[in-house]
Design an enzyme around this catalytic site. Structure first.
Site, PDB file in Angstrom:
ATOM      1  N   ASP A  30     -12.487  -0.979 -12.327  1.00 35.60           N
ATOM      2  CA  ASP A  30     -11.624  -0.744 -10.873  1.00 35.60           C
ATOM      3  C   ASP A  30     -10.543  -1.781 -11.349  1.00 35.60           C
ATOM      4  O   ASP A  30     -10.646  -2.837 -11.911  1.00 35.60           O
ATOM      5  CB  ASP A  30     -12.548  -1.164  -9.703  1.00 35.60           C
ATOM      6  CG  ASP A  30     -11.755  -0.802  -8.566  1.00 35.60           C
ATOM      7  OD1 ASP A  30     -12.104  -0.105  -7.770  1.00 35.60           O
ATOM      8  OD2 ASP A  30     -10.853  -1.554  -8.183  1.00 35.60           O
ATOM      9  N   ASN A  85     -17.896   5.296  -0.815  1.00 35.80           N
ATOM     10  CA  ASN A  85     -17.157   5.133   0.606  1.00 35.80           C
ATOM     11  C   ASN A  85     -16.648   6.725   0.977  1.00 35.80           C
ATOM     12  O   ASN A  85     -16.159   7.461  -0.038  1.00 35.80           O
ATOM     13  CB  ASN A  85     -15.891   4.321   0.579  1.00 35.80           C
ATOM     14  CG  ASN A  85     -16.280   2.848   0.171  1.00 35.80           C
ATOM     15  OD1 ASN A  85     -17.420   2.403   0.764  1.00 35.80           O
ATOM     16  ND2 ASN A  85     -15.660   2.173  -0.343  1.00 35.80           N
ATOM     17  N   GLY A  91     -14.223   3.583   4.622  1.00 35.03           N
ATOM     18  CA  GLY A  91     -13.336   2.877   3.619  1.00 35.03           C
ATOM     19  C   GLY A  91     -12.867   3.587   2.600  1.00 35.03           C
ATOM     20  O   GLY A  91     -12.477   2.927   1.617  1.00 35.03           O
ATOM     21  N   GLN A  92     -12.844   4.870   2.442  1.00 34.92           N
ATOM     22  CA  GLN A  92     -12.227   5.508   1.465  1.00 34.92           C
ATOM     23  C   GLN A  92     -10.774   5.547   1.481  1.00 34.92           C
ATOM     24  O   GLN A  92     -10.061   5.873   2.265  1.00 34.92           O
ATOM     25  CB  GLN A  92     -12.849   7.065   1.193  1.00 34.92           C
ATOM     26  CG  GLN A  92     -12.388   7.852  -0.223  1.00 34.92           C
ATOM     27  CD  GLN A  92     -13.091   9.273   0.091  1.00 34.92           C
ATOM     28  OE1 GLN A  92     -13.490   9.803   1.032  1.00 34.92           O
ATOM     29  NE2 GLN A  92     -12.804   9.998  -1.217  1.00 34.92           N
ATOM     30  N   HIS A  98     -15.954   9.333  -5.742  1.00 33.77           N
ATOM     31  CA  HIS A  98     -16.132   8.224  -6.655  1.00 33.77           C
ATOM     32  C   HIS A  98     -17.194   7.286  -6.127  1.00 33.77           C
ATOM     33  O   HIS A  98     -17.641   7.162  -5.285  1.00 33.77           O
ATOM     34  CB  HIS A  98     -14.913   7.242  -7.089  1.00 33.77           C
ATOM     35  CG  HIS A  98     -14.068   6.713  -5.858  1.00 33.77           C
ATOM     36  ND1 HIS A  98     -13.278   7.816  -4.906  1.00 33.77           N
ATOM     37  CD2 HIS A  98     -14.265   5.703  -5.057  1.00 33.77           C
ATOM     38  CE1 HIS A  98     -12.884   6.822  -3.985  1.00 33.77           C
ATOM     39  NE2 HIS A  98     -13.311   5.599  -4.152  1.00 33.77           N
ATOM     40  N   LEU A  99     -17.717   6.985  -7.095  1.00 34.23           N
ATOM     41  CA  LEU A  99     -18.980   6.128  -6.982  1.00 34.23           C
ATOM     42  C   LEU A  99     -18.742   4.487  -7.502  1.00 34.23           C
ATOM     43  O   LEU A  99     -18.119   4.661  -8.902  1.00 34.23           O
ATOM     44  CB  LEU A  99     -20.215   6.451  -7.688  1.00 34.23           C
ATOM     45  CG  LEU A  99     -21.726   5.719  -7.725  1.00 34.23           C
ATOM     46  CD1 LEU A  99     -22.634   6.877  -8.021  1.00 34.23           C
ATOM     47  CD2 LEU A  99     -21.810   4.488  -8.723  1.00 34.23           C
ATOM     48  N   HIS A 100     -18.953   3.564  -6.730  1.00 35.72           N
ATOM     49  CA  HIS A 100     -18.389   2.212  -7.380  1.00 35.72           C
ATOM     50  C   HIS A 100     -20.031   1.871  -7.853  1.00 35.72           C
ATOM     51  O   HIS A 100     -20.914   1.840  -7.114  1.00 35.72           O
ATOM     52  CB  HIS A 100     -18.074   1.337  -5.917  1.00 35.72           C
ATOM     53  CG  HIS A 100     -16.790   1.522  -5.374  1.00 35.72           C
ATOM     54  ND1 HIS A 100     -15.716   0.790  -5.770  1.00 35.72           N
ATOM     55  CD2 HIS A 100     -16.642   2.519  -4.448  1.00 35.72           C
ATOM     56  CE1 HIS A 100     -14.726   1.520  -4.754  1.00 35.72           C
ATOM     57  NE2 HIS A 100     -15.209   2.390  -4.043  1.00 35.72           N
TER      58      HIS A 100
HETATM   59  P1  5GP Z   1     -12.167   3.852  -2.298  1.00 31.60           P
HETATM   60  O1  5GP Z   1     -11.622   2.459  -1.318  1.00 31.60           O
HETATM   61  O2  5GP Z   1     -11.437   4.926  -1.971  1.00 31.60           O
HETATM   62  O3  5GP Z   1     -13.926   3.545  -2.179  1.00 31.60           O
HETATM   63  O4  5GP Z   1     -11.949   3.006  -3.701  1.00 31.60           O
HETATM   64  C1  5GP Z   1     -10.983   3.146  -4.430  1.00 31.60           C
HETATM   65  C2  5GP Z   1     -10.962   2.118  -5.474  1.00 31.60           C
HETATM   66  O5  5GP Z   1     -10.035   2.689  -6.487  1.00 31.60           O
HETATM   67  C3  5GP Z   1     -10.648   0.911  -5.085  1.00 31.60           C
HETATM   68  O6  5GP Z   1     -11.412  -0.133  -5.271  1.00 31.60           O
HETATM   69  C4  5GP Z   1      -9.203   0.591  -5.985  1.00 31.60           C
HETATM   70  O7  5GP Z   1      -9.019  -0.798  -6.521  1.00 31.60           O
HETATM   71  C5  5GP Z   1      -9.335   1.547  -7.164  1.00 31.60           C
HETATM   72  N1  5GP Z   1      -8.088   2.104  -7.592  1.00 31.60           N
HETATM   73  C6  5GP Z   1      -7.243   2.777  -7.010  1.00 31.60           C
HETATM   74  N2  5GP Z   1      -6.025   3.069  -7.858  1.00 31.60           N
HETATM   75  C7  5GP Z   1      -6.576   2.606  -9.099  1.00 31.60           C
HETATM   76  C8  5GP Z   1      -5.948   2.773 -10.429  1.00 31.60           C
HETATM   77  O8  5GP Z   1      -4.965   3.592 -10.716  1.00 31.60           O
HETATM   78  N3  5GP Z   1      -6.804   2.643 -11.550  1.00 31.60           N
HETATM   79  C9  5GP Z   1      -7.964   2.042 -11.204  1.00 31.60           C
HETATM   80  N4  5GP Z   1      -8.722   1.498 -12.297  1.00 31.60           N
HETATM   81  N5  5GP Z   1      -8.489   1.888 -10.072  1.00 31.60           N
HETATM   82  C10 5GP Z   1      -7.846   2.089  -9.050  1.00 31.60           C
END
Ligand code: 5GP
Ligand code: ZN
Length: 112
Positions: A30, A85, A91-92, A98-100
């Site tokens: 991330d 999320n 919080g998406q 995607h899976l964190h």
């Molecule tokens: P969400 O908030 O949708 O659950 O998570 C999206 C995640 O993607 C966030 O933690 C954010 O930091 C990450 N992210 C967004 N754009 C990019 C990118 O261009 N490259 C990488 N490696 N991570 C990204």
């Protein structure tokens, strides 16, 4: 989807710190890590969110690979958290499933 940032990352169009990639899944660090280890595991096929993933094979693929990656990185020794999320209140922020995979510190509960 050429306008989806995670599709472009999965296709290798954007320089990215991959930890794993195969025909179905890509995993990369991330850009804004929330823990010492913060990896995103995504299907290479565009799926907008978990709400669009009723096919159980998606989950076998995604979670199975996340478990494999966690094991390869030794994260299973102390533990880790998987987070997905979904939607605005979930919080998406990126509309590609995607899976964190978070590890490397004590993670609080309940989540924010
Ligand atoms: P969400 O908030 O949708 O659950 O998570 C999206 C995640 O993607 C966030 O933690 C954010 O930091 C990450 N992210 C967004 N754009 C990019 C990118 O261009 N490259 C990488 N490696 N991570 C990204
Ligand atoms: Zn996409």
């Amino acid at each position: 989807m050429s306008d989806c940032i995670f599709c472009r990352i999965a296709d290798g169009e954007i320089p990215t710190d991959f930890v794993y990639r195969d025909d179905e899944v890509a995993a990369f660090r991330d850009v804004n890590p929330q823990a010492p280890t913060h990896i995103l595991v995504i299907p290479r096929q565009h799926i907008a969110s978990s709400a669009h993933a009723e096919d159980p094979s998606v989950w076998g693929m995604l979670i199975g690979r996340a478990v494999k990656i966690a094991k390869e990185l030794g994260l299973d020794e102390k533990g880790y958290r998987m987070v997905i999320n979904t939607g605005e209140q979930g919080g998406q922020t990126v509309p590609h499933l995607h899976l964190h995979l978070l590890a490397g510190r004590n993670l609080g509960w309940p989540p924010g």
